[in-house]
Design a protein around this motif. Structure first.
Motif, mmCIF file in Angstrom:
data_model
loop_
_atom_site.group_PDB
_atom_site.id
_atom_site.type_symbol
_atom_site.label_atom_id
_atom_site.label_comp_id
_atom_site.label_asym_id
_atom_site.label_seq_id
_atom_site.Cartn_x
_atom_site.Cartn_y
_atom_site.Cartn_z
ATOM 1 N N PRO A 146 0.843 -1.208 0.000
ATOM 2 C CA PRO A 146 0.000 0.000 0.000
ATOM 3 C C PRO A 146 0.874 1.254 0.000
ATOM 4 N N GLY A 147 0.560 2.174 -0.883
ATOM 5 C CA GLY A 147 1.386 3.357 -1.049
ATOM 6 C C GLY A 147 2.502 3.176 -2.060
ATOM 7 N N GLY A 148 2.619 1.969 -2.620
ATOM 8 C CA GLY A 148 3.668 1.691 -3.596
ATOM 9 C C GLY A 148 3.319 2.247 -4.971
ATOM 10 N N VAL A 149 4.320 2.275 -5.847
ATOM 11 C CA VAL A 149 4.137 2.861 -7.176
ATOM 12 C C VAL A 149 4.728 1.960 -8.250
ATOM 13 N N LEU A 150 4.001 1.848 -9.342
ATOM 14 C CA LEU A 150 4.483 1.209 -10.559
ATOM 15 C C LEU A 150 4.803 2.303 -11.565
ATOM 16 N N ARG A 151 5.964 2.250 -12.201
ATOM 17 C CA ARG A 151 6.324 3.191 -13.257
ATOM 18 C C ARG A 151 6.735 2.393 -14.486
ATOM 19 N N ILE A 152 6.054 2.667 -15.614
ATOM 20 C CA ILE A 152 6.382 1.996 -16.860
ATOM 21 C C ILE A 152 6.593 3.033 -17.950
ATOM 22 N N THR A 153 7.478 2.710 -18.881
ATOM 23 C CA THR A 153 7.711 3.556 -20.042
ATOM 24 C C THR A 153 7.633 2.680 -21.286
ATOM 25 N N THR A 154 7.220 3.274 -22.396
ATOM 26 C CA THR A 154 7.037 2.510 -23.627
ATOM 27 C C THR A 154 6.946 3.480 -24.793
ATOM 28 N N PRO A 155 7.226 3.033 -26.030
ATOM 29 C CA PRO A 155 7.033 3.933 -27.163
ATOM 30 C C PRO A 155 5.589 4.416 -27.247
#
Length: 264
Positions: A146-155
């Motif tokens: 809880p309170g965590g973050v997912l960060r994704i990058t893509t074209p």
């Protein structure tokens, strides 16, 4: 005397042949100076991660730049002297200061619920089909606290299509950028090629815009209000956002999704 070409056998107009070349290139970069097994079991729960000084996971990274990150990749990581090679299920120390394990994101993650604070993946999601992406994002959400973050990058599909329709110069600039970085010989200048290559090359399976990312993230269990577009190296956790590399900032979309601290 004829000068030998810098990229013999590299033909941008032969997707199948180039796929073999790119596989060879990927195998060459899957290396490190020193690869040491440090455990025959992977960290499982929050306490295991903290005991190793780890707070998060970076996917598609042989050597994560985050000092408290666990790097993972599907490919085998080898030492440069070829005396050591990674195997699934083993935890390794890479070059003396980073942790790595070999993982397949099409399979359930071998970690407990709520075991890490962050998950990061740069230019990974486009390499798998949408069903695999949804399952992997569901697993990423499960292992986030809880309170965590997912960060994704893509074209970003929108940049390519806007560049094609509006002739805004993006395709020309991106072609020039890749050539300057030495990633193969210069690409053809044809606009249709420059759009097609983002779908056809590098093992790509599905290309996203912001709406498509929102779709797969909500299917994976993230709430729509917890999903947002970000800028390059801008995000709720500077240490995680700083994992963004400058290689292809011109074509990249950056998105974060939070796990709420409370539910209901």
């Amino acid at each position: 005397m004829t000068k030998r070409p810098a990229f013999p056998g590299w033909d941008w107009d032969d997707p199948d042949g180039l796929a073999v070349r790119l596989d060879e290139f990927s195998e060459q970069v899957a290396g490190c100076e020193k690869l040491e097994p440090i455990a025959t079991e992977l960290p499982h729960d929050r306490d295991d991660f903290l005991e190793l000084g780890l707070t998060g996971i970076e996917f598609a990274a042989f050597r994560t730049a985050h000092p408290a990150g666990l790097g993972t990749d599907l490919a085998v990581l080898r030492s440069t002297d070829r005396t050591a090679a990674s195997e699934p299920g083993t935890l390794y120390r890479v070059d003396g200061d980073r942790c790595f394990t070999q993982l397949d994101i099409s399979q359930p993650l071998p970690f407990a619920d709520a075991s890490v604070d962050w998950v990061y993946a740069e230019h990974l999601i486009e390499h798998v089909t949408m069903p695999v992406a949804v399952d992997w994002l569901s697993e990423a959400r499960r292992v986030l606290r809880p309170g965590g973050v997912l960060r994704i990058t893509t074209p970003d599909l929108a940049r390519y299509l806007n560049g094609y329709v509006n002739r805004d110069g993006f395709l020309t600039r991106h072609r020039r950028r890749l050539s300057t970085m030495g990633f193969g010989p210069p690409m053809p200048e044809r606009r249709a090629f420059l759009v097609n290559q983002i779908f056809r090359y590098y093992g790509h399976q599905w290309i996203y815009d912001l709406d498509e990312l929102r779709y797969v993230l909500t299917r994976a269990g993230f709430a729509a209000e917890d999903i947002r577009a970000c800028g390059y190296r801008e995000g709720v956790r500077p240490d995680v956002a700083d994992l963004d590399t400058p290689f292809r900032t011109d074509e990249t979309i950056y998105v974060e999704a939070d796990v709420p601290t409370t539910t209901g």
